[in-house]
Design an enzyme around this catalytic site. Structure first.
Site, PDB file in Angstrom:
ATOM      1  N   ALA A  60      41.029  -4.269  47.323  1.00 53.81           N
ATOM      2  CA  ALA A  60      40.537  -5.018  46.161  1.00 53.81           C
ATOM      3  C   ALA A  60      39.516  -4.195  45.384  1.00 53.81           C
ATOM      4  O   ALA A  60      39.629  -4.046  44.154  1.00 53.81           O
ATOM      5  CB  ALA A  60      39.934  -6.337  46.614  1.00 53.81           C
ATOM      6  N   ILE A  65      41.266  -7.539  55.561  1.00 50.45           N
ATOM      7  CA  ILE A  65      41.549  -6.144  55.215  1.00 50.45           C
ATOM      8  C   ILE A  65      41.685  -5.953  53.710  1.00 50.45           C
ATOM      9  O   ILE A  65      41.533  -4.841  53.183  1.00 50.45           O
ATOM     10  CB  ILE A  65      42.838  -5.678  55.924  1.00 50.45           C
ATOM     11  N   LYS A  66      41.946  -7.036  52.988  1.00 47.66           N
ATOM     12  CA  LYS A  66      42.187  -6.940  51.551  1.00 47.66           C
ATOM     13  C   LYS A  66      40.948  -6.498  50.768  1.00 47.66           C
ATOM     14  O   LYS A  66      41.063  -6.067  49.622  1.00 47.66           O
ATOM     15  CB  LYS A  66      42.687  -8.278  51.011  1.00 47.66           C
ATOM     16  N   ASP A  67      39.776  -6.588  51.367  1.00 49.58           N
ATOM     17  CA  ASP A  67      38.566  -6.103  50.691  1.00 49.58           C
ATOM     18  C   ASP A  67      38.698  -4.632  50.330  1.00 49.58           C
ATOM     19  O   ASP A  67      38.209  -4.178  49.291  1.00 49.58           O
ATOM     20  CB  ASP A  67      37.343  -6.269  51.600  1.00 49.58           C
TER      21      ASP A  67
END
Length: 452
Positions: free
Chosen positions: A48, A43-45
């Site tokens: 980011a 999910i960090k995409d």
């Protein structure tokens, strides 16, 4: 033609998948927001690329610059993908608690990774927070992302994750469950959903050793709550600015063991190869079973992919060393029996002598040894079929009828893995204890162990 201009355009629009087996005891519908469908497998995409783009707009990140961040791995992967496409360098700090796979993956996409100690306070000069801040001051033309206090983190989820969940559930979502760390996912997503329907419950899953739950309930930063824990990617020893605690209705703590065991269950029972935090999220949801009703629609965020944890959560040895895996091993079988010496036979002895030994010791398998080495084996079943056809073999030497030696396995081999060695053709394995004594484990031993 339909195609993406680059990999960053594939971020988002991840599927909702209904869970069945691991949530069978819950009265409601449970849907997993499977975020490892993002290109960086987490999910960090989402946040980011949002943080990079905001930095570019504000002139904080210039062409040829270096992105610097402290990360547990997943944010670093999203930042690294953005850096590859946009032409930046990356330097990441992480902790020695994180899996080796995460570090290796970051290096694979061109990042420099500095591993820092876990068991230090955030303000300690050796902490991964402090080292990343120091580097941002020392490295020319660099941008310190600071995902914890960078509000573009939660904005990404307000703009993307929340609307996706609302649309995918046709507005029927009643609960959002997030194993939370930086606070961006739960705050941004929860804020959007509560604007659509203030009755939606937002539940945060925390780890023992983290201070977030107590801070939510009391407003007190109690450092006595803080101690080392194993779960990766969730919990904090400070409160990041991305948190808006008013969005969160409840915090629930989950043990390291319960999160790890549940992650493995999700993989085996749902076919979804998830990371550690997904296990914690479902374990926490199960602890809150009494608060759920049949008409509820619960969305649980599955943050990342299990490939990040193959050396830890999905490694039997790692799990057993921490007491997380309640499985029996070859050692358990050996210890449960009388401490009898292993019965063997020499290759020159006769088949009739072997049969006599089997009767005397009430056994059906005999390793064949010569000069202290295992060179073969004989079994009651194999002898029976041979002697039916050729009764004269009773006086033949054992070496004339023996089959290949039994496989040698370690004492810590889980019983479930013995099926790789014990089959129709081979009925036993050999092992050796710490004192060098040899032992045999048969099909019968395994049946007895599994039935106890």
């Amino acid at each position: 033609m339909k195609y993406c201009e680059n990999i960053l355009e594939t971020i988002g629009h991840t599927p909702l998948v209904k869970l069945h087996r691991v949530t069978a005891e819950l009265p409601c519908t449970v849907l997993a927001k499977v975020e490892f469908f993002n290109p960086g497998n987490s999910i960090k995409d989402r946040m980011a690329i949002k943080m990079v783009e905001e930095a570019e707009k504000q002139g904080l990140l210039k062409p040829g610059g270096t992105i610097i961040e402290g990360t547990s791995g997943n944010t670093g992967m999203g930042l690294a993908l953005a850096a590859v496409i946009k032409g930046y360098k990356c330097i990441f700090t992480t902790t020695d608690k994180q899996s080796k796979e995460k570090v290796d993956i970051l290096k694979a996409v061109g990042a420099e990774v500095i591993v820092c100690p876990t068991n230090v306070l955030p303000e300690d000069p050796k902490s991964y927070y402090s080292v990343s801040r120091r580097l941002s001051k020392e490295v020319p033309n660099s941008f310190y992302v600071n995902q914890y206090d960078n509000l573009a983190n939660r904005d990404a989820h307000y703009e993307q994750t929340g609307p996706e969940i609302w649309e995918q559930t046709d507005g029927k979502v009643t609960h959002l469950v997030v194993a939370t760390g930086t606070g961006g996912t739960i705050t941004g997503t929860g804020r959007y959903l509560k604007e659509k329907n203030p009755a939606i419950q937002v539940w945060a899953i925390d780890s023992y050793g983290s201070l977030l739950k107590k801070f939510h309930e009391t407003g007190e930063l109690d450092m006595n709550e803080v101690y080392p824990y194993i779960t990766e990617g969730i919990g904090e020893d400070f409160v990041p600015q991305n948190y808006d605690m008013s969005v969160i209705d409840h915090f629930e703590k989950v043990t390291d063991k319960d999160g790890a065991v549940m992650a493995r269950r999700i993989a085996k029972e749902e076919g979804i190869f998830v990371g550690y935090s997904a296990g914690s999220a479902i374990a926490g949801l199960q602890q809150l079973k009494s608060r759920l009703k049949p008409e509820d629609v619960v969305v649980v965020v599955f943050h990342d992919h299990g490939s990040r944890y193959v050396g830890k959560v999905y490694n039997d040895q790692w799990m057993m060393e921490r007491g997380f895996l309640d499985v029996k091993t070859v050692k358990d079988i050996v210890n449960s029996r009388r401490n009898l010496p292993l019965v063997t036979i020499a290759p020159e002895e006769t088949v009739s002598g072997a049969i006599a030994k089997m009767k005397k010791f009430d056994i059906e398998h005999l390793p064949v040894t010569a000069n202290g080495e295992y060179i073969g084996a004989i079994s009651e079943g194999g002898l029976f079929s041979k002697l039916i056809d050729q009764p004269e073999l009773k006086e033949a030497p054992v070496k004339a009828v023996m089959h290949k030696t039994f496989p040698l396995v370690s004492m810590d081999t889980p019983i479930e893995k013995l099926t790789m060695y014990i089959n129709k053709e081979n009925g036993a394995v050999l092992t050796q204890d710490e004192s060098g004594n040899a032992h045999i484990v048969t099909k019968y031993d395994i049946i007895q162990a599994l039935g106890s």
